[in-house]
Design a protein around this motif. Structure first.
Motif, PDB file in Angstrom:
ATOM      1  N   MET A   1      23.856  52.987 104.044  1.00  0.00           N
ATOM      2  CA  MET A   1      23.585  54.099 103.286  1.00  0.00           C
ATOM      3  C   MET A   1      24.976  54.681 102.725  1.00  0.00           C
ATOM      4  SD  MET A   1      20.966  56.232 105.759  1.00  0.00           S
ATOM      5  CE  MET A   1      22.266  56.113 107.184  1.00  0.00           C
ATOM      6  N   GLU A   2      25.092  54.893 101.273  1.00  0.00           N
ATOM      7  CA  GLU A   2      26.072  55.258 100.778  1.00  0.00           C
ATOM      8  C   GLU A   2      25.994  56.645 100.002  1.00  0.00           C
ATOM      9  OE1 GLU A   2      29.158  54.157 100.718  1.00  0.00           O
ATOM     10  OE2 GLU A   2      28.653  52.672 102.249  1.00  0.00           O
ATOM     11  N   PHE A   3      26.088  57.772 100.575  1.00  0.00           N
ATOM     12  CA  PHE A   3      26.060  58.791  99.610  1.00  0.00           C
ATOM     13  C   PHE A   3      27.076  59.876 100.517  1.00  0.00           C
ATOM     14  CE2 PHE A   3      22.610  57.988 102.861  1.00  0.00           C
ATOM     15  CZ  PHE A   3      22.768  58.950 104.022  1.00  0.00           C
ATOM     16  N   GLN A   4      27.416  61.220  99.932  1.00  0.00           N
ATOM     17  CA  GLN A   4      28.454  61.867 100.179  1.00  0.00           C
ATOM     18  C   GLN A   4      27.675  63.171 100.502  1.00  0.00           C
ATOM     19  OE1 GLN A   4      31.150  61.483  96.900  1.00  0.00           O
ATOM     20  NE2 GLN A   4      32.699  60.919  98.227  1.00  0.00           N
ATOM     21  N   HIS A   5      28.460  63.882 101.201  1.00  0.00           N
ATOM     22  CA  HIS A   5      28.201  65.661 101.681  1.00  0.00           C
ATOM     23  C   HIS A   5      28.712  66.403 100.742  1.00  0.00           C
ATOM     24  CE1 HIS A   5      28.571  69.493 103.799  1.00  0.00           C
ATOM     25  NE2 HIS A   5      27.210  69.122 104.215  1.00  0.00           N
ATOM     26  N   GLU A   6      28.055  67.046 100.192  1.00  0.00           N
ATOM     27  CA  GLU A   6      28.615  68.146  99.145  1.00  0.00           C
ATOM     28  C   GLU A   6      28.636  69.389 100.143  1.00  0.00           C
ATOM     29  OE1 GLU A   6      27.213  70.551  95.246  1.00  0.00           O
ATOM     30  OE2 GLU A   6      26.395  68.863  95.700  1.00  0.00           O
ATOM     31  N   LEU A   7      29.942  70.018  99.800  1.00  0.00           N
ATOM     32  CA  LEU A   7      30.387  71.269 100.233  1.00  0.00           C
ATOM     33  C   LEU A   7      30.149  72.382  99.315  1.00  0.00           C
ATOM     34  CD1 LEU A   7      32.084  73.113 102.405  1.00  0.00           C
ATOM     35  CD2 LEU A   7      34.214  72.711 101.039  1.00  0.00           C
ATOM     36  N   TYR A 219      28.627  60.088 107.236  1.00  0.00           N
ATOM     37  CA  TYR A 219      27.546  61.048 106.228  1.00  0.00           C
ATOM     38  C   TYR A 219      28.488  62.065 105.280  1.00  0.00           C
ATOM     39  CZ  TYR A 219      24.057  59.203 109.660  1.00  0.00           C
ATOM     40  OH  TYR A 219      23.445  58.317 110.090  1.00  0.00           O
ATOM     41  N   ALA A 220      29.690  62.182 105.673  1.00  0.00           N
ATOM     42  CA  ALA A 220      30.467  63.028 104.665  1.00  0.00           C
ATOM     43  C   ALA A 220      31.479  62.417 103.920  1.00  0.00           C
ATOM     44  CB  ALA A 220      31.223  64.258 105.473  1.00  0.00           C
ATOM     45  N   LYS A 221      31.901  61.252 104.213  1.00  0.00           N
ATOM     46  CA  LYS A 221      32.662  60.172 103.611  1.00  0.00           C
ATOM     47  C   LYS A 221      34.081  60.908 103.530  1.00  0.00           C
ATOM     48  CE  LYS A 221      29.741  57.303 102.649  1.00  0.00           C
ATOM     49  NZ  LYS A 221      29.439  56.181 103.376  1.00  0.00           N
TER      50      LYS A 221
END
Length: 285
Positions: A1-7, A219-221
């Motif tokens: 799974m390649e996705f970032q967490h957005e703050l 999960y947050a990269k």
């Protein structure tokens, strides 16, 4: 799974974040990402496409879509558009959570082919989102009250017309993968002024230090320390731009050990010293 967490940090003085979509000039793509906040994309002009679980939802002017908490999504805007984005913290809906601490919203854009379900009329919700943006940014007499009235109208419509009473087991399971990190990042946003340590956070939430470190990277990269600095810098930047507080006060108010450490981190991120931003602000008054 390649996705970032957005703050996501709310706008100054309100419990939500509201802005014009950054891909307004077209030729824009935002890769897969997720966040705890519930998000509304309301297209005013032009068109763009949202992708949820790799399924495309094209949006034309006058249409909107609701992105649920912890839902991995991406955006493509090849052409010019004007789209209002409203991001609502999940805790605003906590009185309506299911027993699984879960809430899910539907919208007409996501329901094509569901002839057996009542499809909500998006025009009313779209109107309130646009009106909220206009009132909030015009800052007329009493706009604070009108802003919050419109915001609560939006929350009311979402609960009354868009909330799903049941959710599939797989949807709850998919959300659970990210929910653990959501709880931790929410705690960090509430306590970012404190001296938070990875070991203490791991113990507080019942994880080993190594496991929590891996959770952030997966999960947050970013690592735990970088994420904490992201939160502190976001709030510090907002305070610098919207108040007359001294740089030293801003640094200490937002969890930085010293004025020097704040200035170093600020310059690394924005390629300018906070003192230069402060001088520029004064020159415009």
């Amino acid at each position: 799974m390649e996705f970032q967490h957005e703050l996501i940090i709310p706008n100054e003085g309100v419990p939500f974040k509201l802005f014009i979509f950054e891909g307004m000039n077209g030729n824009y793509a935002r890769e897969k990402h997720w966040h705890t906040s519930v998000e509304i994309f309301a297209v005013q002009e032009g068109h763009l496409s949202l992708f949820l679980n790799d399924q495309e939802y094209p949006l034309e002017a006058g249409e909107l879509i609701i992105i649920n908490s912890n839902e991995v999504h991406s955006v493509q805007a090849p052409h010019k558009n004007r789209t209002i984005v409203l991001q609502i913290p999940l805790k605003q809906f906590q009185d309506y959570f299911t027993a699984q601490r879960f809430i899910r919203f539907k919208s007409a854009a996501r329901m094509s082919g569901h002839q057996d379900e009542k499809i909500p009329d998006n025009r009313k919700l779209a109107f309130f989102v646009e009106e909220l943006y206009n009132v909030y940014h015009q800052e007329g007499d009493g706009y604070e009250f009108r802003t919050m009235a419109l915001y609560y109208n939006i929350l009311f419509l979402m609960i009354r017309d868009y909330r799903e009473s049941e959710a599939a087991r797989q949807e709850i399971h998919a959300s659970r993968r990210l929910d653990a990190l959501s709880k931790i990042t929410s705690y960090m946003r509430e306590h970012y002024r404190e001296d938070l340590k990875l070991s203490e956070m791991a113990a507080l939430f019942g994880y080993s230090e190594a496991y929590l470190s891996r959770m952030f990277k997966k999960y947050a990269k970013v690592n735990f320390k970088s994420y904490l600095q992201d939160i502190r810098m976001a709030y510090a930047y907002r305070e610098l731009m919207n108040t007359d507080h001294t740089i030293s006060q801003i640094a200490l108010d937002n969890g930085f050990a010293s004025n020097r450490s704040f200035a170093k981190e600020f310059q690394k991120r924005y390629q300018i010293l906070p003192s230069a931003v402060e001088r520029e602000k004064r020159s415009k008054k």
